[in-house]
Write an enzyme that holds these catalytic residues in place. Structure first.
Site, PDB file in Angstrom:
ATOM      1  N   GLY A 116       0.963  -1.211  -0.084  1.00 33.13           N
ATOM      2  CA  GLY A 116      -0.007  -0.029   0.071  1.00 33.13           C
ATOM      3  C   GLY A 116       0.874   1.326  -0.092  1.00 33.13           C
ATOM      4  O   GLY A 116       2.021   1.091   0.376  1.00 33.13           O
ATOM      5  N   GLY A 121       0.290   4.674   1.204  1.00 34.16           N
ATOM      6  CA  GLY A 121      -0.820   6.164   1.957  1.00 34.16           C
ATOM      7  C   GLY A 121      -0.099   7.262   1.846  1.00 34.16           C
ATOM      8  O   GLY A 121       1.094   7.435   1.524  1.00 34.16           O
ATOM      9  N   PHE A 146       1.056   8.705   4.454  1.00 37.99           N
ATOM     10  CA  PHE A 146       2.073   8.954   5.384  1.00 37.99           C
ATOM     11  C   PHE A 146       3.215   8.182   5.034  1.00 37.99           C
ATOM     12  O   PHE A 146       4.291   8.067   5.824  1.00 37.99           O
ATOM     13  CB  PHE A 146       1.462   8.335   6.648  1.00 37.99           C
ATOM     14  CG  PHE A 146       0.447   9.365   7.214  1.00 37.99           C
ATOM     15  CD1 PHE A 146       0.757  10.487   7.705  1.00 37.99           C
ATOM     16  CD2 PHE A 146      -0.912   8.720   6.952  1.00 37.99           C
ATOM     17  CE1 PHE A 146      -0.324  11.478   8.185  1.00 37.99           C
ATOM     18  CE2 PHE A 146      -2.025   9.493   7.686  1.00 37.99           C
ATOM     19  CZ  PHE A 146      -1.648  10.884   8.170  1.00 37.99           C
ATOM     20  N   GLY A 147       3.372   7.315   4.042  1.00 37.17           N
ATOM     21  CA  GLY A 147       4.381   6.461   3.566  1.00 37.17           C
ATOM     22  C   GLY A 147       3.981   5.186   3.104  1.00 37.17           C
ATOM     23  O   GLY A 147       2.677   4.882   3.069  1.00 37.17           O
ATOM     24  N   LEU A 148       5.148   4.403   2.661  1.00 36.26           N
ATOM     25  CA  LEU A 148       4.624   3.111   2.115  1.00 36.26           C
ATOM     26  C   LEU A 148       4.335   1.977   3.131  1.00 36.26           C
ATOM     27  O   LEU A 148       4.901   1.971   4.364  1.00 36.26           O
ATOM     28  CB  LEU A 148       5.801   2.791   1.346  1.00 36.26           C
ATOM     29  CG  LEU A 148       5.937   3.410   0.160  1.00 36.26           C
ATOM     30  CD1 LEU A 148       7.430   3.275  -0.670  1.00 36.26           C
ATOM     31  CD2 LEU A 148       5.190   3.628  -1.150  1.00 36.26           C
ATOM     32  N   VAL A 149       3.602   1.015   2.877  1.00 37.58           N
ATOM     33  CA  VAL A 149       3.309  -0.389   3.801  1.00 37.58           C
ATOM     34  C   VAL A 149       3.900  -1.459   3.056  1.00 37.58           C
ATOM     35  O   VAL A 149       3.678  -1.566   2.019  1.00 37.58           O
ATOM     36  CB  VAL A 149       1.788  -0.166   3.881  1.00 37.58           C
ATOM     37  CG1 VAL A 149       1.610  -1.508   4.713  1.00 37.58           C
ATOM     38  CG2 VAL A 149       1.195   1.073   4.476  1.00 37.58           C
ATOM     39  N   LYS A 195       4.781  -0.016   8.372  1.00 38.37           N
ATOM     40  CA  LYS A 195       4.622   1.170   7.620  1.00 38.37           C
ATOM     41  C   LYS A 195       5.700   2.273   7.768  1.00 38.37           C
ATOM     42  O   LYS A 195       6.357   2.414   8.985  1.00 38.37           O
ATOM     43  CB  LYS A 195       3.475   2.073   8.232  1.00 38.37           C
ATOM     44  CG  LYS A 195       2.932   3.183   7.351  1.00 38.37           C
ATOM     45  CD  LYS A 195       1.736   3.956   8.126  1.00 38.37           C
ATOM     46  CE  LYS A 195       0.717   3.343   7.353  1.00 38.37           C
ATOM     47  NZ  LYS A 195      -0.688   4.230   7.723  1.00 38.37           N
ATOM     48  N   ASP A 228     -10.176  10.452   8.859  1.00 43.56           N
ATOM     49  CA  ASP A 228      -9.905   9.886   7.551  1.00 43.56           C
ATOM     50  C   ASP A 228     -10.717   8.497   7.279  1.00 43.56           C
ATOM     51  O   ASP A 228     -10.001   7.579   6.809  1.00 43.56           O
ATOM     52  CB  ASP A 228      -8.634   9.967   6.961  1.00 43.56           C
ATOM     53  CG  ASP A 228      -8.191  10.005   5.647  1.00 43.56           C
ATOM     54  OD1 ASP A 228      -9.132  10.334   4.996  1.00 43.56           O
ATOM     55  OD2 ASP A 228      -6.963   9.880   5.253  1.00 43.56           O
TER      56      ASP A 228
HETATM   57  N1  LIG Z   1      -1.800  -3.822   8.599  1.00 47.54           N
HETATM   58  C1  LIG Z   1      -1.976  -4.076   7.215  1.00 47.54           C
HETATM   59  N2  LIG Z   1      -2.204  -5.123   6.910  1.00 47.54           N
HETATM   60  C2  LIG Z   1      -2.333  -5.455   5.632  1.00 47.54           C
HETATM   61  N3  LIG Z   1      -2.481  -4.320   4.611  1.00 47.54           N
HETATM   62  C3  LIG Z   1      -2.399  -3.225   5.263  1.00 47.54           C
HETATM   63  C4  LIG Z   1      -2.133  -2.713   6.466  1.00 47.54           C
HETATM   64  N4  LIG Z   1      -2.157  -1.387   6.615  1.00 47.54           N
HETATM   65  C5  LIG Z   1      -1.961  -0.793   5.414  1.00 47.54           C
HETATM   66  N5  LIG Z   1      -2.349  -1.988   4.218  1.00 47.54           N
HETATM   67  C6  LIG Z   1      -2.522  -1.834   3.126  1.00 47.54           C
HETATM   68  O1  LIG Z   1      -1.760  -0.511   2.597  1.00 47.54           O
HETATM   69  C7  LIG Z   1      -2.725   0.508   2.050  1.00 47.54           C
HETATM   70  C8  LIG Z   1      -2.231   1.863   2.401  1.00 47.54           C
HETATM   71  O2  LIG Z   1      -2.272   2.076   3.720  1.00 47.54           O
HETATM   72  P1  LIG Z   1      -2.570   3.603   4.586  1.00 47.54           P
HETATM   73  O3  LIG Z   1      -3.385   3.174   5.570  1.00 47.54           O
HETATM   74  O4  LIG Z   1      -1.184   3.819   4.952  1.00 47.54           O
HETATM   75  O5  LIG Z   1      -2.844   4.396   3.385  1.00 47.54           O
HETATM   76  P2  LIG Z   1      -4.275   4.807   2.763  1.00 47.54           P
HETATM   77  O6  LIG Z   1      -5.318   4.393   3.624  1.00 47.54           O
HETATM   78  O7  LIG Z   1      -4.057   4.299   1.532  1.00 47.54           O
HETATM   79  O8  LIG Z   1      -4.308   6.440   2.616  1.00 47.54           O
HETATM   80  P3  LIG Z   1      -4.083   7.310   3.683  1.00 47.54           P
HETATM   81  O9  LIG Z   1      -2.679   7.202   4.415  1.00 47.54           O
HETATM   82  O10 LIG Z   1      -4.424   8.812   3.147  1.00 47.54           O
HETATM   83  O11 LIG Z   1      -5.175   6.909   4.617  1.00 47.54           O
HETATM   84  C9  LIG Z   1      -3.725   0.191   2.966  1.00 47.54           C
HETATM   85  O12 LIG Z   1      -5.111   0.491   2.050  1.00 47.54           O
HETATM   86  C10 LIG Z   1      -3.927  -1.294   2.536  1.00 47.54           C
HETATM   87  O13 LIG Z   1      -4.405  -1.775   1.467  1.00 47.54           O
END
Ligand SMILES: Nc1ncnc2c1ncn2[C@@H]1O[C@H](COP(=O)(O)OP(=O)(O)OP(=O)(O)O)[C@@H](O)[C@H]1O
Ligand SMILES: *[C@@H]1O[C@H](CO)[C@@H](O)[C@H](O)[C@H]1NC(C)=O
Ligand SMILES: *[C@@H]1O[C@H](CO)[C@@H](O)[C@H](O)[C@H]1NC(C)=O
Ligand SMILES: *[C@@H]1O[C@H](CO)[C@@H](O)[C@H](O)[C@H]1NC(C)=O
Length: 376
Positions: free
Chosen positions: A92, A94, A96-99, A113, A222
């Protein structure tokens, strides 16, 4: 003749003078605006870049913390577990950074993250915030397992939630959960059923109710489909809580530019008034309900009788006309005996949540009661 020329000169003269004055006025306005935006930018920079390693409140310490002492979280371990933060393991991206998906040596799979280095404040604030967030325990909240902080580097370790986010399930119903190799490549078998959708919504409501009911309530700010993660049983887990609030502390009007996503934001975001209220989440939650029942993205237009009215007004109209069932996503499998009145009740709750005024919206505790007593 002479007089005529004089008149022309006078006319041209006054025209030039008026133009110069007008230009001067416009220029002054422009300059003012520029200094204003520059000032705003300065606020933002100051708020988010308190990473001078020598300043007293951000000691240059390496620090790690983990909920489970067996989970030894260190930079080496996380680097190894993510193949050196390999792009193949990104699940992912987001704001705030890459996941990353990471396999720890203990056999546990976690989500890591990696926060963008310039987006966060000093170490102490980070540690304090993480301590608060790590104490939260609720089935519908993604669990923070630990963190690692070193210099400007900040890594958050979460439990890994297998089936990706609700956004993918609603809007990309036949694509892989994640496009990359190591990351699960099973195809999403079928669109979510009505029952599953209601269950997901109930889970989100319970999670939010928990956050709002804390001694020091946490406003998510959010709530959106990509922040709702689904586990192997399609239970909802809210992600990203607490991050928006961190930004809020620095400057409320700055944070409104960051927290919130188009389509989910309540009307009060437009004038920036009273956004530090749990009712902002209630509104976004109502929009999420509408998106989940209809499969319509909240930031896209919805046309009714040829006019673009948007998702929220569309739901309101359908409720008034008693045609809520027409809102149902065409992808919802129809073999199940769908009770029309449950769809009606669902849309009614969503409309309450998206009331124009904060006082018109119910508390999440009330929403939980309504959703739990809804028959399917
Ligand atoms: N704990 C986790 N387990 C599995 N996948 C995850 C997890 N956390 C995040 N992800 C994946 O990474 C993506 C990005 O997560 P994140 O919450 O950082 O950003 P976002 O929801 O896309 O945007 P924003 O930061 O604006 O809320 C998620 O939509 C999900 O698909
Ligand atoms: C911090 O302090 C060290 C030594 O005390 C110095 O070398 C370094 O330049 C300082 N860094 C900043 C950003 O002030
Ligand atoms: C990881 O990346 C760094 C720099 O990008 C490199 O120096 C290092 O050798 C890499 N380590 C492994 C194990 O790939
Ligand atoms: C709507 O939101 C989705 C997901 O957040 C995004 O990918 C898309 O570009 C947005 N569309 C518009 C028109 O803003």
């Amino acid at each position: 003749m002479y007089h005529g020329a004089e008149a022309v000169v006078a006319a041209i003269g006054s025209f030039i003078i008026v133009t110069v004055i007008l230009a001067a006025i416009i220029l002054i306005f422009k300059l003012r605006k520029q200094t204003q935006t520059r000032r705003n930018n300065q606020i933002r920079t100051r708020a988010f870049r308190n990473t001078n390693p020598n300043s007293s409140n951000s000691l240059p310490v390496d620090a790690s913390w983990s909920w489970d002492p067996n989970l030894k979280i260190s930079m080496e371990e996380l680097t190894r577990a993510t193949n050196n933060f390999s792009s193949h393991l990104i699940v992912g991206d987001g704001s705030f950074g890459l996941v990353y998906k990471a396999h720890l040596s203990t056999g546990v799979t976690v989500a890591v993250k990696k926060l963008s280095p310039d987006a966060f404040q000093g170490f102490r604030e980070f540690a304090a915030e993480m301590e608060t967030l790590s104490k939260l325990r609720h089935h519908n909240i993604v669990k923070i397992l630990g963190y690692w902080a070193s210099g400007p580097e900040r890594l958050l370790v979460y439990e890994f939630i297998e089936k990706g986010n609700l956004d993918q399930w609603l809007h990309e119903p036949s694509s892989p959960t994640h496009q990359n190799d190591d990351v699960s490549t099973d195809l999403i078998p079928s669109p979510l059923s009505w029952e599953t959708r209601v269950n997901v919504i109930r889970g989100v409501a319970h999670g939010l109710c928990y956050l709002h009911g804390l001694e020091k309530p946490i406003i998510h700010r959010d709530i959106k489909a990509s922040n709702v993660l689904l586990d192997s049983n399609f239970e909802a887990h809210i992600a990203d809580f607490g991050l928006a609030r961190r930004m809020d502390k620095s400057h409320s009007h700055v944070s409104t530019q960051f927290a919130g996503t188009i389509g989910y934001m309540p009307p009060e975001y437009r004038d920036g008034s009273n956004v530090a209220n749990p009712k902002v989440d209630v509104y976004s939650f109502g929009v999420l309900m509408m998106e989940t029942v209809s499969g319509h993205r909240p930031n896209l237009s919805v046309k009714l009788d040829g006019v673009d009215i948007g998702l929220v007004n569309w739901a309101r109209m359908m409720k008034e006309r008693n045609t809520e069932v027409e809102m149902l996503d065409v992808n919802i499998p129809r073999e199940e005996a769908l009770k029309e009145e449950s769809v009606g009740e669902y849309v009614r709750i969503a409309c309450m949540c998206t009331g124009e005024l904060q006082k018109d919206r119910p508390e999440m505790s009330e929403v939980v009661k309504l959703l739990d007593s809804m028959s399917l």
